[in-house]
Design an enzyme around this catalytic site. Structure first.
Site, short mmCIF file in Angstrom:
data_model
loop_
_atom_site.label_atom_id
_atom_site.label_comp_id
_atom_site.label_asym_id
_atom_site.label_seq_id
_atom_site.Cartn_x
_atom_site.Cartn_y
_atom_site.Cartn_z
N ARG A 12 49.37 26.59 39.28
CA ARG A 12 48.63 25.27 39.02
C ARG A 12 49.15 24.61 37.97
NH1 ARG A 12 44.81 28.93 41.87
NH2 ARG A 12 44.32 30.10 39.96
N GLU A 19 43.78 43.38 34.30
CA GLU A 19 42.64 44.34 34.34
C GLU A 19 43.03 45.84 34.93
OE1 GLU A 19 37.94 44.39 35.89
OE2 GLU A 19 39.44 43.03 36.92
#
Lengths: 184, 240
Positions: free
Chosen positions: B125, B162
């Site tokens: 993006r 994560e």
């Protein structure tokens, strides 16, 4: 048609900025690398200008860009001609409701997705990618747009590899490119 | 477009209302648009510091009137890509031709006179917002990509997720020592990807003038992870 046949003076600068990387992603492939074009602000601007000059004032309401290099060329064109930019993505990248179109690769299949509601019946669209090879991905992109009632006015790419006959695969849909690359 | 009551419109205390709000939300001092303040050095790039956006000496300004429409054009998708995540979808912004143009204009106005020679955009993006900015300010566009996408010689930087790690790559030779760069992405969450992008550029002696994103998720503390590097965003939102 290609802009090169009309020999716009900007084309030479664009073509010389595209870097060919041999044997990428696998042996025997001469990869057309547009990242070097992006490093030359004038050549990159000329690239966009050539497309904008062609499509401005033609009532194009949608520029659809194919992930990921179509995301580099599509938005500047969309902004300049006042059209929406619609990203066409690999599976599972777009959140929310999507429609999918499968297409055949040399080995196996792949899939392209578009958001439901991004494009409406009656939208006039162009499809943008950096390069057309066999035309498989562009065909899938056109299918997605036509399935929701848009008119695909033209496909637009910086580079064509004519030996791979992608132009024929587009089923009569016009294709506009800036440069052609021949291996032989 | 959803009117999301969970989204902060640049720190307005009222819920974001798509319809009929006559009140212009105000910005906290940390998010008003300060001019880029350069300490003009004669020395090398590493000593150039911008005044931090968190500086309390910033003069107060009203929110730019274009921001409300930009914020409203962003769609929130709950539970994507997994339960509990409120995904900030910028694709609806790209369908609003005025709001998309305004987004680019806000960045261009900020950077056009700052001698930026490189706009680095993070896949994918960042490829949507970076090139229009680069074209408008006369800078190169340098794509930062996932592994194995860029042909030819690359340098890589690993970063933590994560669970596990990921990697971001840049072409060798795309940038030169001493160049002044922006790093662009649609959104900053934990700041892991942006940090990796900054490190790649700094390893080849480029000065990262600022990171610029459309959206920040302040609860995820990405701004802190960037340390003393500048971050500029248009909109803040809640991540979950």
């Amino acid at each position: 048609m290609s802009a090169y046949t009309h020999q716009d003076p900007r084309l030479h600068g664009i073509k010389t900025k595209i870097r060919v990387v041999p044997n990428f992603p696998k042996s025997g492939i001469m990869f057309q690398d547009i990242t070097t074009l992006l490093l030359d602000p004038k050549a990159f601007k000329d690239t966009i200008d050539l497309f904008v000059e062609r499509y401005k004032g033609k009532n194009i309401s949608v520029v659809a860009g194919i992930e990921a290099r179509g995301f580099i060329f599509g938005p500047p064109i969309a902004l300049a001609i006042g059209a929406k930019f619609v990203p066409l993505r690999k599976p599972k990248k777009l959140p929310g409701k999507v429609i999918s179109q499968e297409y055949i690769l040399e080995y196996g299949r792949d899939c392209l997705e578009m958001h439901v509601g991004a494009v409406e019946t009656g939208d006039r669209a162009i499809v943008v990618d950096d390069l057309i090879a066999t035309g498989g991905t562009l065909c899938a992109a056109m299918d997605l747009l036509e399935r929701v009632g848009a008119e695909v006015v033209e496909c637009a790419c910086v580079i064509e590899l004519p030996e791979l006959k992608g132009r024929e695969r587009l089923n009569g849909k016009p294709l506009y490119v800036l440069v052609e690359y021949f291996e032989i | 477009m959803q009117s999301s009551s969970s989204r902060l419109l640049l720190c307005s205390s009222k819920p974001n209302s798509l319809f009929g709000s006559a009140v212009t939300p105000t910005l906290p001092s940390s998010l008003r648009f300060p001019p880029l303040s350069l300490t003009i050095p004669n020395s090398t790039s590493s000593s150039i510091r911008l005044r931090s956006l968190r500086s309390s000496e910033m003069a107060s300004q009203d929110q730019d009137p274009r921001i409300a429409r930009i914020s409203s054009a962003i769609r929130v998708i709950p539970d994507f890509p997994k339960p509990g995540i409120m995904f900030q979808d910028i694709t609806t912004l790209l369908l609003d031709t005025k709001a998309f143009k305004d987004t680019i204009d806000l960045f261009v106005e900020r950077y056009r006179d700052q001698n930026i020679s490189v706009v680095a955009g993070v896949e994918a993006r960042g490829f949507i917002f970076g090139p229009p900015i680069a074209l408008a300010i006369g800078a190169k566009f340098v794509p930062m990509r996932k592994p194995k996408k860029l042909p030819g010689e690359v340098i890589s930087e690993e970063y933590s997720l994560e669970y596990g790690t990921d990697k971001i790559e840049m072409h060798v030779g795309a940038v030169q020592p001493g160049e002044r760069a922006l790093v662009i992405d649609d959104l900053i969450a934990t700041g892991g990807t942006l940090c990796a992008a900054i490190k790649l550029l700094e390893r080849v002696e480029v000065t990262v003038v600022e990171c610029a994103c459309v959206i920040e998720l302040p609860e995820l503390k990405g701004r802190e992870r960037l340390g003393d590097r500048s971050l500029f965003v248009l909109v803040e939102a809640e991540g979950a």
